[in-house]
Design a protein around this motif. Structure first.
Motif, mmCIF file in Angstrom:
data_model
loop_
_atom_site.group_PDB
_atom_site.id
_atom_site.type_symbol
_atom_site.label_atom_id
_atom_site.label_comp_id
_atom_site.label_asym_id
_atom_site.label_seq_id
_atom_site.Cartn_x
_atom_site.Cartn_y
_atom_site.Cartn_z
ATOM 1 N N LYS A 63 -6.119 -5.046 -1.353
ATOM 2 C CA LYS A 63 -6.893 -3.780 -0.891
ATOM 3 C C LYS A 63 -6.718 -3.889 0.502
ATOM 4 O O LYS A 63 -6.876 -4.698 1.147
ATOM 5 C CB LYS A 63 -8.275 -4.108 -1.201
ATOM 6 C CG LYS A 63 -8.972 -2.779 -1.135
ATOM 7 C CD LYS A 63 -10.032 -2.629 -2.106
ATOM 8 C CE LYS A 63 -10.852 -1.175 -2.449
ATOM 9 N NZ LYS A 63 -11.255 -0.843 -3.398
ATOM 10 N N VAL A 71 -6.954 -7.471 2.252
ATOM 11 C CA VAL A 71 -7.847 -8.502 1.495
ATOM 12 C C VAL A 71 -7.202 -8.819 0.081
ATOM 13 O O VAL A 71 -7.053 -7.849 -0.445
ATOM 14 C CB VAL A 71 -9.154 -8.121 1.263
ATOM 15 C CG1 VAL A 71 -9.967 -9.019 0.423
ATOM 16 C CG2 VAL A 71 -9.892 -7.839 2.511
ATOM 17 N N LEU A 73 -7.420 -9.309 -3.724
ATOM 18 C CA LEU A 73 -8.677 -9.173 -4.623
ATOM 19 C C LEU A 73 -8.284 -10.239 -5.802
ATOM 20 O O LEU A 73 -9.314 -11.000 -6.240
ATOM 21 C CB LEU A 73 -8.614 -7.941 -5.291
ATOM 22 C CG LEU A 73 -9.182 -6.672 -4.448
ATOM 23 C CD1 LEU A 73 -9.180 -5.464 -4.997
ATOM 24 C CD2 LEU A 73 -10.468 -7.152 -3.698
ATOM 25 N N ALA A 138 -16.191 -11.048 -9.184
ATOM 26 C CA ALA A 138 -16.339 -10.364 -7.828
ATOM 27 C C ALA A 138 -17.605 -10.864 -7.305
ATOM 28 O O ALA A 138 -17.639 -10.813 -6.232
ATOM 29 C CB ALA A 138 -16.107 -8.803 -7.933
ATOM 30 N N HIS A 139 -18.767 -10.802 -8.101
ATOM 31 C CA HIS A 139 -20.038 -11.023 -7.635
ATOM 32 C C HIS A 139 -19.985 -12.568 -7.343
ATOM 33 O O HIS A 139 -20.745 -13.010 -6.234
ATOM 34 C CB HIS A 139 -21.144 -10.836 -8.885
ATOM 35 C CG HIS A 139 -21.569 -9.376 -9.204
ATOM 36 N ND1 HIS A 139 -22.002 -8.826 -10.217
ATOM 37 C CD2 HIS A 139 -21.416 -8.280 -8.272
ATOM 38 C CE1 HIS A 139 -22.228 -7.824 -10.024
ATOM 39 N NE2 HIS A 139 -21.902 -7.198 -8.794
ATOM 40 N N VAL A 142 -18.765 -12.550 -3.969
ATOM 41 C CA VAL A 142 -19.743 -12.184 -2.790
ATOM 42 C C VAL A 142 -20.673 -13.237 -2.652
ATOM 43 O O VAL A 142 -21.027 -13.633 -1.427
ATOM 44 C CB VAL A 142 -20.434 -10.983 -3.457
ATOM 45 C CG1 VAL A 142 -21.808 -10.620 -2.549
ATOM 46 C CG2 VAL A 142 -19.493 -9.790 -3.572
ATOM 47 N N MET A 145 -19.211 -16.088 -0.526
ATOM 48 C CA MET A 145 -18.927 -15.431 1.020
ATOM 49 C C MET A 145 -20.408 -15.455 1.815
ATOM 50 O O MET A 145 -20.317 -15.617 2.888
ATOM 51 C CB MET A 145 -18.035 -14.343 0.948
ATOM 52 C CG MET A 145 -16.806 -14.393 0.219
ATOM 53 S SD MET A 145 -15.489 -13.251 1.124
ATOM 54 C CE MET A 145 -15.882 -13.302 2.728
ATOM 55 N N ALA B 138 -18.476 -3.942 -5.843
ATOM 56 C CA ALA B 138 -18.485 -5.309 -5.753
ATOM 57 C C ALA B 138 -17.114 -5.659 -4.877
ATOM 58 O O ALA B 138 -17.317 -6.492 -3.871
ATOM 59 C CB ALA B 138 -18.469 -6.188 -6.995
ATOM 60 N N HIS B 139 -16.147 -5.116 -5.324
ATOM 61 C CA HIS B 139 -14.777 -5.170 -4.279
ATOM 62 C C HIS B 139 -14.939 -4.790 -2.994
ATOM 63 O O HIS B 139 -14.529 -5.415 -1.873
ATOM 64 C CB HIS B 139 -13.717 -4.683 -4.968
ATOM 65 C CG HIS B 139 -13.261 -5.422 -6.245
ATOM 66 N ND1 HIS B 139 -12.324 -4.761 -7.370
ATOM 67 C CD2 HIS B 139 -13.321 -6.744 -6.613
ATOM 68 C CE1 HIS B 139 -11.977 -5.898 -8.121
ATOM 69 N NE2 HIS B 139 -12.520 -6.917 -7.580
ATOM 70 N N LEU B 140 -15.568 -3.732 -2.849
ATOM 71 C CA LEU B 140 -15.911 -3.160 -1.500
ATOM 72 C C LEU B 140 -16.616 -4.056 -0.690
ATOM 73 O O LEU B 140 -16.233 -4.076 0.336
ATOM 74 C CB LEU B 140 -16.597 -1.710 -1.503
ATOM 75 C CG LEU B 140 -16.308 -0.728 -0.489
ATOM 76 C CD1 LEU B 140 -14.944 -0.199 -0.643
ATOM 77 C CD2 LEU B 140 -17.396 0.127 -0.407
ATOM 78 N N ARG B 141 -17.555 -4.812 -1.404
ATOM 79 C CA ARG B 141 -18.324 -5.766 -0.475
ATOM 80 C C ARG B 141 -17.745 -6.898 -0.153
ATOM 81 O O ARG B 141 -17.919 -7.439 1.012
ATOM 82 C CB ARG B 141 -19.820 -5.846 -1.536
ATOM 83 C CG ARG B 141 -20.768 -6.460 -0.744
ATOM 84 C CD ARG B 141 -22.044 -6.455 -1.610
ATOM 85 N NE ARG B 141 -22.974 -7.602 -0.992
ATOM 86 C CZ ARG B 141 -24.005 -7.938 -1.716
ATOM 87 N NH1 ARG B 141 -24.202 -7.084 -2.965
ATOM 88 N NH2 ARG B 141 -24.862 -8.665 -1.305
ATOM 89 N N VAL B 142 -16.816 -7.237 -1.077
ATOM 90 C CA VAL B 142 -16.003 -8.421 -0.891
ATOM 91 C C VAL B 142 -15.096 -8.313 0.581
ATOM 92 O O VAL B 142 -15.026 -8.898 1.496
ATOM 93 C CB VAL B 142 -15.067 -8.830 -1.869
ATOM 94 C CG1 VAL B 142 -13.936 -9.854 -1.292
ATOM 95 C CG2 VAL B 142 -15.827 -9.500 -2.993
ATOM 96 N N VAL B 143 -14.477 -6.863 0.583
ATOM 97 C CA VAL B 143 -13.743 -6.604 1.554
ATOM 98 C C VAL B 143 -14.606 -6.606 2.898
ATOM 99 O O VAL B 143 -14.078 -7.017 3.987
ATOM 100 C CB VAL B 143 -13.049 -5.187 1.480
ATOM 101 C CG1 VAL B 143 -12.564 -4.619 2.511
ATOM 102 C CG2 VAL B 143 -11.909 -5.339 0.190
#
Lengths: 233, 233
Positions: A63, A71, A73, A138-139, A142, A145, B138-143
DNA sequence: CGTATACTTGAGCTTCCTCAACGACGGTGG
DNA sequence: CCACCGTCGTTGAGGAAGCTCAAGTATACG
């Protein structure tokens, strides 16, 4: 021209529960496509006109931020679906998929999804499970991180890569595609410098053995412990 | 006992496309439940025996790490579905949902999902869209967590909260439920101390006005700019 | 009015990033 | 086959963002 060999998708979760006749139908709508190393399967923002199953090779899904930072994914391994944007009601791909090794995928035109769905409603459930587990992952990332320090995140990333794309070699397990320090950094939200330092340190401890675009895990158990265990040194 | 008033779910995306008869059927299987502030709707790891639509109030969805640290995954506002684990093929809830204000939800038993699905196949597509957009978020938040510094992440979190649960008050927009510095910290992967400092600084600049479990955004535009704009001061 | 919970603010420190320079590997073309 | 060059990797030094530790202060609730 005959239809594709059903054994191509043997045991792939979304297709596992189909009758042979239905499977034939599904495969009759797909086309195999080659993606040489370095080529893009689709680009972020592009119209989502196809969805795919990877048959061979490895893809990197990245992304791009408005500021130009990348990033990673995830990586796609054989047997996995990818580019399933239509199914989630999106018109455009939310990320870019690049072949990091010579790859072959089955491609379905997006507009045949309705037909597929009416013929094999069970497919919907399979896709739901797939998307659901992506959401879980993905969660998890998060959470990781938010709460874990860099070394642990890198350990975790390596563990996942080993599970997903590990190939036993002489003494250890090798990530089965070329991967740089920068790639790992983009998976874990850090810099290539920090990844390099961490891998160097692990190398001295006999945990991994790595080089140019190459990572071999020599002691998966200890790596796993590093990823999972408490901050206990 | 009659069925529920269809206007309860008026305009809620997954139900929007149903015929009145189907809607009646769907509602006949649901039960409204009250969740006083502070009570849990479901707990992480618990059997996913129901799924829900929030009618009134606000929920916090948190994930607990093995080490006991909490991460806030999202807040649920009226009209949103939540606890949709069955649909993704999971047997247990992956997170905990707690009412942060007195709340009312419609609850469906998980085992009526197959019946719902055969009667109203369109529901599947709606759920897919929902899960898909959760995945995007969720992906947005990872980024975000990979590339942006804390202040910007906090700004972004506030923007989302304002959009989702903003209520115009005298001079500004107020987050419509009690929220602590710690909550914001758990949304953005930082500490309550850092959040406190950031809010203090924003308060001096006239950007927000906040107090005990209360945040009012006085200048949404500048906050938005902080969240979106480049590192430009 | 007392107590629990939330918030504030300072000081010191750790982790990790940034900047910089150099070294090594591997593919390509002469 | 060798030399070249681009890409990737390593390592050091310095600095900054944000965490930890530590008081102390406000606010709501009983």
């Amino acid at each position: 021209m005959g239809t594709l060999d059903p054994s191509l998708v043997d045991g792939m979760p979304p297709f596992a529960d189909l009758t042979p006749a239905d499977l034939d139908f599904v495969l009759s709508l797909a086309k195999p496509v080659r993606y040489p190393k370095g080529t893009a399967v689709f680009a972020q923002g592009g119209t989502a006109d196809s969805f795919f199953v990877l048959l061979h090779g490895h893809l990197q899904v990245v992304k791009l931020t408005p500021e130009g930072r990348q990033v990673v994914l995830r990586y796609v391994s054989p047997g996995e679906m990818f580019g399933i944007a239509v199914q989630t009601g999106r018109a455009a791909y939310p990320a870019t998929a690049v072949a990091v090794a010579d790859s072959i995928a089955l491609a379905w035109p997006s507009d045949c999804w309705p037909a597929l769905l009416t013929r094999c409603p069970a497919l919907a459930a399979g896709i739901m499970r797939t998307v659901g587990s992506r959401l879980d992952e993905a969660h998890l990332r998060v959470v990781e991180m938010s709460t874990q320090e860099v070394e642990r995140r890198v350990a975790h990333a390596l563990v996942r890569l080993v599970r997903q794309a590990g190939r036993p070699v002489g003494e250890g397990i090798r990530i089965d595609f070329p991967i740089t320090r920068e790639d790992v950094a983009q998976m874990t939200g850090t810099t290539l410098h920090t990844v390099s330092r961490i891998l160097s340190s692990w190398e001295q401890q006999g945990l991994v053995e790595s080089g140019r675009q190459r990572i071999v895990v020599r002691d998966p158990d200890r790596l796993f412990a590093l990823a999972e265990r408490d901050g206990a040194r």
